[in-house]
Structure formats: structure tokens, C-alpha cells
Enzyme design. Structure first.
Site, PDB file in Angstrom:
ATOM      1  N   LYS A  48       0.810  -1.192   0.000  1.00  0.00           N
ATOM      2  CA  LYS A  48       0.000   0.000   0.000  1.00  0.00           C
ATOM      3  C   LYS A  48       0.862   1.268   0.000  1.00  0.00           C
ATOM      4  CE  LYS A  48      -2.911  -2.365   3.310  1.00  0.00           C
ATOM      5  NZ  LYS A  48      -3.235  -2.373   4.771  1.00  0.00           N
ATOM      6  N   GLY A  49       2.133   1.111   0.337  1.00  0.00           N
ATOM      7  CA  GLY A  49       2.999   2.272   0.573  1.00  0.00           C
ATOM      8  C   GLY A  49       3.085   3.272  -0.558  1.00  0.00           C
ATOM      9  N   GLU A 104       7.349   2.282  -6.392  1.00  0.00           N
ATOM     10  CA  GLU A 104       7.502   1.874  -4.989  1.00  0.00           C
ATOM     11  C   GLU A 104       7.635   3.108  -4.097  1.00  0.00           C
ATOM     12  OE1 GLU A 104       7.040   0.128  -2.605  1.00  0.00           O
ATOM     13  OE2 GLU A 104       8.163  -1.731  -2.533  1.00  0.00           O
ATOM     14  N   ASP A 105       7.369   2.919  -2.816  1.00  0.00           N
ATOM     15  CA  ASP A 105       7.539   4.032  -1.877  1.00  0.00           C
ATOM     16  C   ASP A 105       9.008   4.235  -1.514  1.00  0.00           C
ATOM     17  OD1 ASP A 105       7.617   1.634  -0.454  1.00  0.00           O
ATOM     18  OD2 ASP A 105       6.296   2.281   1.157  1.00  0.00           O
ATOM     19  N   ASP A 108      14.840  -0.132   0.204  1.00  0.00           N
ATOM     20  CA  ASP A 108      15.597  -0.272   1.446  1.00  0.00           C
ATOM     21  C   ASP A 108      16.669  -1.338   1.199  1.00  0.00           C
ATOM     22  OD1 ASP A 108      15.875   0.281   4.250  1.00  0.00           O
ATOM     23  OD2 ASP A 108      14.827  -1.557   4.717  1.00  0.00           O
ATOM     24  N   LYS A 136      17.134   4.463   0.136  1.00  0.00           N
ATOM     25  CA  LYS A 136      18.012   4.397   1.316  1.00  0.00           C
ATOM     26  C   LYS A 136      19.192   3.505   0.949  1.00  0.00           C
ATOM     27  CE  LYS A 136      15.128   4.086   5.417  1.00  0.00           C
ATOM     28  NZ  LYS A 136      14.637   3.132   6.436  1.00  0.00           N
ATOM     29  N   PHE A 157      14.157   5.613  10.042  1.00  0.00           N
ATOM     30  CA  PHE A 157      12.844   5.090   9.726  1.00  0.00           C
ATOM     31  C   PHE A 157      11.862   6.248   9.505  1.00  0.00           C
ATOM     32  CE2 PHE A 157       8.769   3.060  10.060  1.00  0.00           C
ATOM     33  CZ  PHE A 157       8.985   1.899   9.347  1.00  0.00           C
ATOM     34  N   VAL A 158      11.336   6.318   8.301  1.00  0.00           N
ATOM     35  CA  VAL A 158      10.472   7.443   7.938  1.00  0.00           C
ATOM     36  C   VAL A 158       9.027   7.001   7.708  1.00  0.00           C
ATOM     37  CG1 VAL A 158      12.339   8.834   6.977  1.00  0.00           C
ATOM     38  CG2 VAL A 158      11.123   7.239   5.487  1.00  0.00           C
ATOM     39  N   ARG A 170       0.312   6.884   7.293  1.00  0.00           N
ATOM     40  CA  ARG A 170       0.337   7.018   5.830  1.00  0.00           C
ATOM     41  C   ARG A 170      -0.283   8.328   5.365  1.00  0.00           C
ATOM     42  NH1 ARG A 170       1.714   1.878   3.826  1.00  0.00           N
ATOM     43  NH2 ARG A 170       0.765   0.095   4.872  1.00  0.00           N
TER      44      ARG A 170
END
Ligand code: IMP
Ligand code: MG
Length: 186
Positions: A48-49, A104-105, A108, A136, A157-158, A170
Site C-alpha cells: 500500500k505504501g 515503490e515508496d 531499502d 536508502k 525510519f520514515v 500514511r
């Protein structure tokens, strides 16, 4: 949402403001429009990001694109990632011969996208490029380069603008660093 909204109390700081996000998304949309002239890409949002970023981005792309969504989750525990991704919601139509953009959000470790990219390549896409809001690079565990990104961020962590912690935050319009006390830090 105002910047003094209650949700902001759980952030240690705002990392990227809504104005910076909107400017970067607009620029990215123009770049993709230029790069895909004469093409009709299939733009796949990863649930969902990516939904907030996705909905803003497609409105800045002046092309006859097709929208699709996928939901995935990583197999195994958080500490022992296998790199294998389970598809929870698949595409509605096939992508054989299509130019695909995966939205994508955040990238990582890179495990999710590296697996997805291979899977969609095996399904016969003509081309696949990765679009991410945030990158990141310090956390990368597999070699994976985003073709398009808006911001490179440090290893923190954001949340916000689609990104969550335990399905929350969100709906914050900016991107902020989550206060460590929220996840049991100091
Ligand atoms: P990876 O690149 O396979 O490690 O997975 C990336 C996914 O992990 C993203 O789609 C997010 O759901 C999640 N993620 C990684 N870093 C963060 C973060 O800082 N905030 C929120 N979600 C994150
Ligand atoms: Mg998440």
C-alpha cells in the site's frame, strides 16, 4: 492537514516537506513523459505504501498509460529474509511486450524490488524500470538501482506520504522521521 496536526507529535522531525515532494514529483512526471514519448507504459503501483506517491505521479505523466497494482509481502521473518516475495494481489492483465514502470515508496534492502523485477521480466515485459519516491542506499543487501527516484535519504525510519509504521501515519502529507519512542527506542 495542518503542520501542527496531532499526528506530527510522533515525529522527531520533518525530513521532506510537502512542497519539496510536489516539486520533485512534478519534475519526475515530466522526465518520464519525455523518456516514454510514443509509448503507453503500464504503471504498476506496489500496495500500500506507494499509493499516495502513485496517485500524484500519474497525474504528472502526459502519456496514455495503463494503471495496475500489486500487493506483495516478504516470506519469512523480518530477521531472516529469504528474498522471496509472496504475491498477495496480482496484476489484472498480462504484461507481455509491455513497457513497465514499477512504482515503490522506498527501496531499502532492495530484496522486494529485485525479486519483483525478475518475476515481471520472466512474464515477458519488453522493458522494466523502477521508480521510487525514496532511496536508502546505505541499507542495500542486493544490487539494485532505481531508474528514477525523488529523494535519497539517510538510514532512518520514515513515515508519511504513504509510508507507514504498523499501518499508521500514511496520511501525513510530509515525510518525517518517526520518533524512536514510538517503536520502543529511547
Ligand atoms: P526492501 O527494499 O525489500 O527492504 O523493502 C522495502 C519495503 O520496506 C518498503 O516498501 C516499505 O514498505 C518498507 N520500508 C523500508 N524502510 C522503511 C521506512 O523507513 N519507513 C517505512 N517503511 C519502510
Ligand atoms: Mg510498509
Amino acid at each position: 492537514m495542518e503542520r501542527d496536526a496531532k499526528l506530527y507529535a510522533d515525529l522527531s522531525k520533518v525530513l521532506v516537506t510537502r512542497e519539496e515532494i510536489h516539486a520533485a514529483v512534478k519534475k519526475l512526471g515530466q522526465q518520464i513523459t519525455a523518456d516514454y514519448q510514443g509509448k503507453s507504459p503500464v504503471v504498476i503501483g506496489i500496495l500500500k505504501g506507494a499509493v499516495v506517491f502513485y496517485s500524484d505521479l500519474i497525474r504528472e505523466i502526459d502519456l496514455p498509460l495503463r494503471t495496475e497494482f500489486m500487493a506483495v509481502s516478504s516470506y519469512g521473518s523480518a530477521t531472516k529474509t529469504t528474498g522471496v516475495v509472496k504475491v498477495l494481489k496480482d496484476l489484472d492483465r498480462d504484461i507481455v511486450g509491455q513497457d513497465v514502470l514499477i512504482v515503490e515508496d522506498i527501496v531499502d534492502s532492495g530484496m522486494t524490488l529485485s525479486y519483483l523485477k525478475k518475476m515481471l521480466t520472466d512474464r515477458g515485459a519488453a522493458s522494466i524500470r523502477i521508480v521510487t519516491l525514496l532511496d536508502k542506499p546505505a541499507r542495500r543487501r542486493v544490487e539494485l538501482k532505481a531508474d528514477y527516484y525523488c529523494f535519497i535519504i539517510p538510514d532512518e525510519f520514515v513515515v508519511g506520504y504513504g509510508l507507514d509504521y504498523d499501518e499508521k501515519y500514511r496520511n501525513i502529507p510530509d515525510i518525517g522521521v518517526l520518533h524512536p519512542r514510538i517503536y520502543g527506542g529511547e
